[in-house]
Design a protein around this motif. Structure first.
Motif, PDB file in Angstrom:
ATOM      1  N   GLN A  55     -21.970 -10.332   1.745  1.00 32.84           N
ATOM      2  CA  GLN A  55     -22.936  -9.898   0.828  1.00 32.84           C
ATOM      3  C   GLN A  55     -23.128 -11.164  -0.075  1.00 32.84           C
ATOM      4  O   GLN A  55     -22.286 -12.015  -0.642  1.00 32.84           O
ATOM      5  N   LEU A  56     -24.703 -11.320  -0.451  1.00 31.30           N
ATOM      6  CA  LEU A  56     -25.095 -12.803  -0.966  1.00 31.30           C
ATOM      7  C   LEU A  56     -26.168 -12.239  -2.253  1.00 31.30           C
ATOM      8  O   LEU A  56     -26.944 -11.372  -1.770  1.00 31.30           O
ATOM      9  N   LEU A  57     -25.710 -12.566  -3.163  1.00 31.83           N
ATOM     10  CA  LEU A  57     -26.631 -11.991  -4.715  1.00 31.83           C
ATOM     11  C   LEU A  57     -27.262 -13.460  -4.998  1.00 31.83           C
ATOM     12  O   LEU A  57     -26.601 -14.181  -5.338  1.00 31.83           O
ATOM     13  N   ASP A  80     -28.696 -19.465  -8.987  1.00 31.81           N
ATOM     14  CA  ASP A  80     -27.444 -19.305  -8.532  1.00 31.81           C
ATOM     15  C   ASP A  80     -27.409 -18.114  -7.341  1.00 31.81           C
ATOM     16  O   ASP A  80     -27.991 -17.286  -7.328  1.00 31.81           O
ATOM     17  N   ALA A  81     -26.653 -18.481  -6.580  1.00 28.95           N
ATOM     18  CA  ALA A  81     -26.151 -17.503  -5.426  1.00 28.95           C
ATOM     19  C   ALA A  81     -24.726 -17.239  -5.273  1.00 28.95           C
ATOM     20  O   ALA A  81     -23.851 -18.328  -5.387  1.00 28.95           O
ATOM     21  N   VAL A  82     -24.116 -16.037  -5.466  1.00 33.37           N
ATOM     22  CA  VAL A  82     -22.874 -15.704  -5.268  1.00 33.37           C
ATOM     23  C   VAL A  82     -22.575 -15.109  -3.866  1.00 33.37           C
ATOM     24  O   VAL A  82     -23.310 -14.211  -3.563  1.00 33.37           O
ATOM     25  N   PHE A  83     -21.587 -15.247  -3.373  1.00 31.40           N
ATOM     26  CA  PHE A  83     -21.322 -14.909  -2.114  1.00 31.40           C
ATOM     27  C   PHE A  83     -19.981 -14.117  -2.100  1.00 31.40           C
ATOM     28  O   PHE A  83     -19.029 -14.659  -2.512  1.00 31.40           O
ATOM     29  N   TRP A  84     -19.865 -12.910  -1.482  1.00 29.70           N
ATOM     30  CA  TRP A  84     -18.605 -12.029  -1.560  1.00 29.70           C
ATOM     31  C   TRP A  84     -18.432 -11.593  -0.199  1.00 29.70           C
ATOM     32  O   TRP A  84     -19.408 -11.371   0.778  1.00 29.70           O
ATOM     33  N   GLU A  85     -17.091 -11.928   0.383  1.00 32.46           N
ATOM     34  CA  GLU A  85     -16.795 -11.399   1.782  1.00 32.46           C
ATOM     35  C   GLU A  85     -16.555  -9.961   1.825  1.00 32.46           C
ATOM     36  O   GLU A  85     -16.696  -9.402   0.827  1.00 32.46           O
ATOM     37  N   LYS A  86     -16.591  -9.423   3.124  1.00 34.37           N
ATOM     38  CA  LYS A  86     -16.437  -7.791   3.366  1.00 34.37           C
ATOM     39  C   LYS A  86     -15.145  -7.573   2.640  1.00 34.37           C
ATOM     40  O   LYS A  86     -14.005  -8.158   2.624  1.00 34.37           O
ATOM     41  N   ASP A  87     -15.071  -6.514   1.941  1.00 29.77           N
ATOM     42  CA  ASP A  87     -13.895  -6.034   1.311  1.00 29.77           C
ATOM     43  C   ASP A  87     -13.822  -6.481  -0.146  1.00 29.77           C
ATOM     44  O   ASP A  87     -12.585  -6.234  -0.706  1.00 29.77           O
ATOM     45  N   GLY A  97     -30.400  -8.221 -19.059  1.00 28.31           N
ATOM     46  CA  GLY A  97     -30.921  -7.996 -17.886  1.00 28.31           C
ATOM     47  C   GLY A  97     -30.899  -8.999 -16.916  1.00 28.31           C
ATOM     48  O   GLY A  97     -31.190 -10.161 -17.272  1.00 28.31           O
ATOM     49  N   LEU A  98     -31.219  -8.680 -15.543  1.00 24.72           N
ATOM     50  CA  LEU A  98     -31.504  -9.672 -14.673  1.00 24.72           C
ATOM     51  C   LEU A  98     -31.967  -8.908 -13.476  1.00 24.72           C
ATOM     52  O   LEU A  98     -31.975  -7.912 -13.241  1.00 24.72           O
ATOM     53  N   THR A  99     -32.780  -9.876 -12.637  1.00 29.03           N
ATOM     54  CA  THR A  99     -33.304  -9.534 -11.178  1.00 29.03           C
ATOM     55  C   THR A  99     -32.669 -10.220 -10.184  1.00 29.03           C
ATOM     56  O   THR A  99     -32.433 -11.626 -10.521  1.00 29.03           O
ATOM     57  N   ALA A 100     -32.041  -9.712  -9.205  1.00 37.99           N
ATOM     58  CA  ALA A 100     -31.360 -10.450  -8.255  1.00 37.99           C
ATOM     59  C   ALA A 100     -31.860  -9.829  -6.654  1.00 37.99           C
ATOM     60  O   ALA A 100     -31.975  -8.475  -6.685  1.00 37.99           O
ATOM     61  N   ILE A 101     -31.886 -10.730  -5.782  1.00 39.66           N
ATOM     62  CA  ILE A 101     -32.117 -10.355  -4.248  1.00 39.66           C
ATOM     63  C   ILE A 101     -30.746 -10.165  -3.838  1.00 39.66           C
ATOM     64  O   ILE A 101     -29.935 -11.266  -3.881  1.00 39.66           O
ATOM     65  N   VAL A 102     -30.240  -9.082  -2.999  1.00 43.66           N
ATOM     66  CA  VAL A 102     -28.964  -8.856  -2.436  1.00 43.66           C
ATOM     67  C   VAL A 102     -29.325  -9.050  -0.722  1.00 43.66           C
ATOM     68  O   VAL A 102     -30.538  -8.296  -0.458  1.00 43.66           O
ATOM     69  N   ILE A 103     -28.788  -9.835  -0.092  1.00 41.57           N
ATOM     70  CA  ILE A 103     -28.707  -9.908   1.446  1.00 41.57           C
ATOM     71  C   ILE A 103     -27.429  -9.406   2.003  1.00 41.57           C
ATOM     72  O   ILE A 103     -26.349 -10.165   1.449  1.00 41.57           O
ATOM     73  N   GLU A 104     -27.402  -8.521   2.784  1.00 40.07           N
ATOM     74  CA  GLU A 104     -26.077  -8.165   3.441  1.00 40.07           C
ATOM     75  C   GLU A 104     -26.348  -8.247   5.073  1.00 40.07           C
ATOM     76  O   GLU A 104     -27.255  -7.741   5.600  1.00 40.07           O
ATOM     77  N   SER A 105     -25.170  -8.887   5.592  1.00 36.74           N
ATOM     78  CA  SER A 105     -25.454  -8.804   7.004  1.00 36.74           C
ATOM     79  C   SER A 105     -23.980  -9.567   7.391  1.00 36.74           C
ATOM     80  O   SER A 105     -23.209 -10.217   6.673  1.00 36.74           O
TER      81      SER A 105
END
Length: 117
Positions: A55-57, A80-87, A97-105
């Motif tokens: 997941q990338l925020l 800023d972009a924050v990346f989390w691995e699966k699990d 408040g904030l607005t963010a795009i999340v990409i999951e693949s």
């Protein structure tokens, strides 16, 4: 948790086709990707949970804090972009408040295109 940047300074000037803009590349996938926009209001929270997949925020406005253990928090702001691995466990919160795009693949590898922060 890994931090990257997609701010203006990390992009390239595009002039092809008489264009004049800066492009900050983020990710490229060959398989399905889910892309959404999250809007956290004042005292907003994306509760502590495990990532169901990579997941990338991408923070586009406002600012907040992210954590992988609910003890140490890191400030995030536009660009800023924050990346989390699966699990990987994580949480995002914002006082104002904030607005963010999340990409999951399953194929996300932001290090291929974005510089580390």
């Amino acid at each position: 948790m890994k931090f990257f940047t997609f701010n203006k300074e990390s992009g390239k000037n595009i002039s092809k086709f008489n264009s004049d803009f800066i492009m900050s590349r983020i990710v490229q996938t060959n398989s399905a990707a889910s892309i959404g926009c999250m809007h956290l209001g004042k005292n907003g929270l994306i509760g502590f949970h495990q990532a169901v997949g990579p997941q990338l925020l991408l923070i586009v406005s406002g600012e907040g804090l992210v954590s992988i253990d609910q003890e140490e928090y890191y400030k995030v702001q536009p660009g800023d972009a924050v990346f989390w691995e699966k699990d990987e466990w994580h949480e995002t919160k914002s006082d104002n408040g904030l607005t963010a795009i999340v990409i999951e693949s399953e194929e996300l590898n932001p290090a291929d295109l974005m510089p580390s922060k």
